[in-house]
Design a protein around this motif. Structure first.
Motif, short mmCIF file in Angstrom:
data_model
loop_
_atom_site.label_atom_id
_atom_site.label_comp_id
_atom_site.label_asym_id
_atom_site.label_seq_id
_atom_site.Cartn_x
_atom_site.Cartn_y
_atom_site.Cartn_z
N VAL A 33 0.85 -1.20 0.00
CA VAL A 33 0.00 0.00 0.00
C VAL A 33 0.88 1.25 0.00
O VAL A 33 0.66 2.18 -0.78
CB VAL A 33 -0.96 0.00 1.21
N LYS A 34 1.89 1.24 0.85
CA LYS A 34 2.78 2.41 0.95
C LYS A 34 3.55 2.64 -0.35
O LYS A 34 3.68 3.78 -0.81
CB LYS A 34 3.76 2.21 2.11
N ARG A 35 4.06 1.56 -0.96
CA ARG A 35 4.79 1.70 -2.23
C ARG A 35 3.89 2.25 -3.33
O ARG A 35 4.29 3.16 -4.07
CB ARG A 35 5.35 0.35 -2.66
N ALA A 36 2.68 1.71 -3.43
CA ALA A 36 1.75 2.17 -4.46
C ALA A 36 1.40 3.63 -4.23
O ALA A 36 1.35 4.43 -5.18
CB ALA A 36 0.49 1.31 -4.45
N TRP A 37 1.16 4.00 -2.98
CA TRP A 37 0.82 5.38 -2.66
C TRP A 37 1.96 6.33 -3.06
O TRP A 37 1.72 7.35 -3.69
CB TRP A 37 0.53 5.51 -1.16
N ARG A 38 3.18 5.97 -2.70
CA ARG A 38 4.33 6.82 -3.04
C ARG A 38 4.46 7.02 -4.55
O ARG A 38 4.66 8.13 -5.03
CB ARG A 38 5.62 6.23 -2.51
N ASP A 39 4.37 5.92 -5.28
CA ASP A 39 4.51 6.00 -6.74
C ASP A 39 3.42 6.87 -7.37
O ASP A 39 3.70 7.73 -8.20
CB ASP A 39 4.47 4.61 -7.37
N LEU A 40 2.17 6.64 -6.95
CA LEU A 40 1.06 7.39 -7.54
C LEU A 40 1.05 8.84 -7.06
O LEU A 40 0.69 9.75 -7.82
CB LEU A 40 -0.27 6.71 -7.22
N ALA A 41 1.43 9.07 -5.80
CA ALA A 41 1.48 10.45 -5.29
C ALA A 41 2.51 11.27 -6.06
O ALA A 41 2.26 12.43 -6.40
CB ALA A 41 1.79 10.44 -3.80
#
Length: 76
Positions: A33-41
């Motif tokens: 979740v954190k990795r996906a959030w960072r990439d998309l943010a």
């Protein structure tokens, strides 16, 4: 129905939307979740997309999804 379809049907629609928004499988780990959030943010941050009037809204939606999904108590 496959086990994956059954699991998907048990997840409330709002949570399902958050997983889809972050492009994750339902039940993804906190690290995923954190990795996906960072990439998309990074990708949708308004400062990186000054000519896109929808960037701020997409960024806020990604933030909300991260906040909800990273709070494991609300997901269980």
């Amino acid at each position: 129905d496959s086990p994956r379809q059954r699991a998907r049907s048990l997840v409330p629609p709002k949570l399902r939307y958050y997983y889809e928004l972050l492009k994750l499988n339902i039940g993804a780990s906190g690290d995923a979740v954190k990795r996906a959030w960072r990439d998309l943010a990074r990708l949708y941050h308004p400062d990186r997309n000054p000519d896109d009037p929808n960037a701020a809204r997409r960024f806020q939606d990604i933030q909300t999804a991260y906040e909800i999904l990273s709070d494991r108590k609300s997901v269980v």
